[in-house]
Design an enzyme around this catalytic site. Sequence first.
Site, PDB file in Angstrom:
ATOM      1  N   ASP A 474       0.833  -1.213   0.000  1.00  0.00           N
ATOM      2  CA  ASP A 474       0.000   0.000   0.000  1.00  0.00           C
ATOM      3  C   ASP A 474       0.866   1.262   0.000  1.00  0.00           C
ATOM      4  O   ASP A 474       2.084   1.213   0.255  1.00  0.00           O
ATOM      5  CB  ASP A 474      -0.900  -0.042   1.246  1.00  0.00           C
ATOM      6  N   ASP A 540     -10.672   1.898  -3.409  1.00  0.00           N
ATOM      7  CA  ASP A 540     -11.229   1.650  -2.081  1.00  0.00           C
ATOM      8  C   ASP A 540     -12.748   1.727  -2.115  1.00  0.00           C
ATOM      9  O   ASP A 540     -13.403   1.477  -1.102  1.00  0.00           O
ATOM     10  CB  ASP A 540     -10.693   2.674  -1.076  1.00  0.00           C
TER      11      ASP A 540
END
Length: 738
Positions: A474, A540
Amino acid sequence: MTIQTYLTATAVTADADTSREADGLWHLRAAGVSLVLEVTRSALPRILHWGADLGDLPADELDALRAAAVPPVASGTPDAPVPLTILPEQSAGWLGTPGVTGHRDGADFSTRFLVDEVRLEHDVERDGAPVAHRMTVDARDAEADLALRIEIEMLPGGLLRARGRLQNTGAAVFTVGSLDLALPLPREADQILDFTGRHLRERSPQRHDFVAGTHLRESRRARSHDGTLLMTAGRRGFGYRSGEVWGVHVAWSGNTRTFAEQGMPTGERLLGAGELLLAGEVRLSAGETYDSPWVYASYGDGLDELSHRFHTYLRSRPQHPGTPRKSLVNVWEAVYFDHDLDRLTALADAAAAAGVERYVLDDGWFRGRRDDTAGLGDWTVDDDVWPEGLHPLADHVTGLGMELGLWFEPEMVNPDSDLARAHPEWILQTGNRMPPEARHQQVLDLAHTGAWEHVYGQIDAILAEYPIGFVKWDHNRDLVEAGHTATGGAGVHAQTHAAYRLLDALRTAHPHVEFESCAGGGGRADLGILERTERIWTSDCIDALERQTIESGTGLLVPPEMLGSHIGSPTSHTTGRRHELSFRGATAFFGHLGIEWDLTAASEAERSEVARWVAAYRQHRDLLHHGRSVRTDDPDPALRVHGVVREGSGEAIYAVVQLTTGVWAPPGRIRLPGLDPDTTYDVRPLAPGDDVEPGHGEALPPWWSRGVRLSGRTLAAAGIQAPHQFPERSVLLHVTAV
Ligand code: DGJ
């Protein structure tokens, strides 16, 4: 593969003491694309044609093409025609964006490269992937003391790529401002399509006229939620299935620039792209070089063809994921930071019962990470939460026959961490000030050897200790005011290389581990990172309605098997919308499928429906992940039809998506493109995506219950009646050759 190369003059090979005139024309062809290049001693490669295949051109016709392309002189312009080369130069009269900018303490600010040598190779490889044609051009500017190498490659699927290497051949430092490559467009390309967006809404298309001036898209944050993955220009109204279109992409995960420019007064149009360098970021001492990233360029009759060339290239690489893409469960939206072993093992049980093959433990497992304010940088297991390490969970997950995946954010650091307290100088910063915090974090400067080794050592140890087969990598904040403390200079360029080196080193040490590129969702999805990762986390936002657009934009570049696509909870955590499982399943089905939902809270009926989706995905992923993606240009904005057709066209799966209510009822006939025209197919609803109920007063089309048998030609040209659907629903159609 057809290969044709034609030289009107002998390719130049520079002798040690001479440099001979290169007066050559080259015609490179692959998969329906032609590139005609002219290279002379006095001008860098000039593209005379990039687009539809021109066929087997005889020598005299190539010469005539060159003659026909020379523009007449216009009033108020230089006395000789101005060539637009792949690296445009003001010395040749080009007054638009120059290909190279830079200076040597103010001097040598403009270039005039003379070509020394041109080399052409055919059927070669780069990093194990096939290259149909490669042209290498070496040039030199003796006045400015610079050497330049341009490489242009045509890949077997018709995709082009080019890059430049600039070398300082002088004694004093040369500061590079930019190195952008330019590809000419025909006048017919009069509309631009590129993408904008943000966290939770990546890749929103924007379309507008091509007008005078420069339409410039920059990423100054080393991520691209808001930037464009592709900048395209084409004939007004170009769509997925037709309309000529040209597009460029920069294969780089740092700062980038992409632009569409129409020069004045000639009106010449081009697409340009390169790395965006911050002030003083690349300073070349004597003999040093700067390598630009690859700029990829694709042409198609319609966006589907343009996109297919990217997919074909990605699939041609030796590192492209070749094994079936494991269905996975990611625990993030199910538990967030609540790492409770019983809860996590119960989730593993539910996932395994649904047929899931991989279990990914997301953020929250490492030292001090109880929420998003602390811990980044300290990559050891938190022994308050995990007194026996991750072993009990790892054993449980692998005992259920699933693979274990783990989350890291290697380039980041929380000020509240042991690492930041010990080494504040390892944080990217400017002067004496830290950048404004974002998500309570800063960026670790991996160009410091100590920082790089710290992160490498800790991640390597975790990968060595646990049976981890998948890493979610990430990157949750932008790089702003990102300076390197050792030099005081801008550090994004070096950081990007250092992050690549870190990833490459970990991949070499742990070759069985797959990596996912995530940057707060789909903020890092470029071909630079995709060379070293097996998939991206697309967004997301798992809301299936939003995902329809996010995935169609991102999917132009990234093939379905690399697009992380999850079935979320009934109510989306980021939009509050509620969707039926049939819509969530049918949307996730077209990517690399996962589940991101607390299955322990789901009903028995929901769990068995999830199991049906996972089973269908596992049954059909070979087609979904090797076939050709197709989309239609349906006239009704409420309706979207997309699918994947197996190469060879024996089988296809389509989704018929009702985005919103239509103004027509019934919706009318939809076309199913991409099939073999002369093959006859059966079309039937595909379970579990066959769950459609007509509303009150409505009926299903008569063919629905029995299926329908039609040729590929008829399905593409005449189509079949779409079923009535409620908005925000989707059905699947299975098309098989008879
Ligand atoms: C952002 C990612 O996109 C999410 O999926 C999740 O991994 C969080 N970070 C964790 O902090």
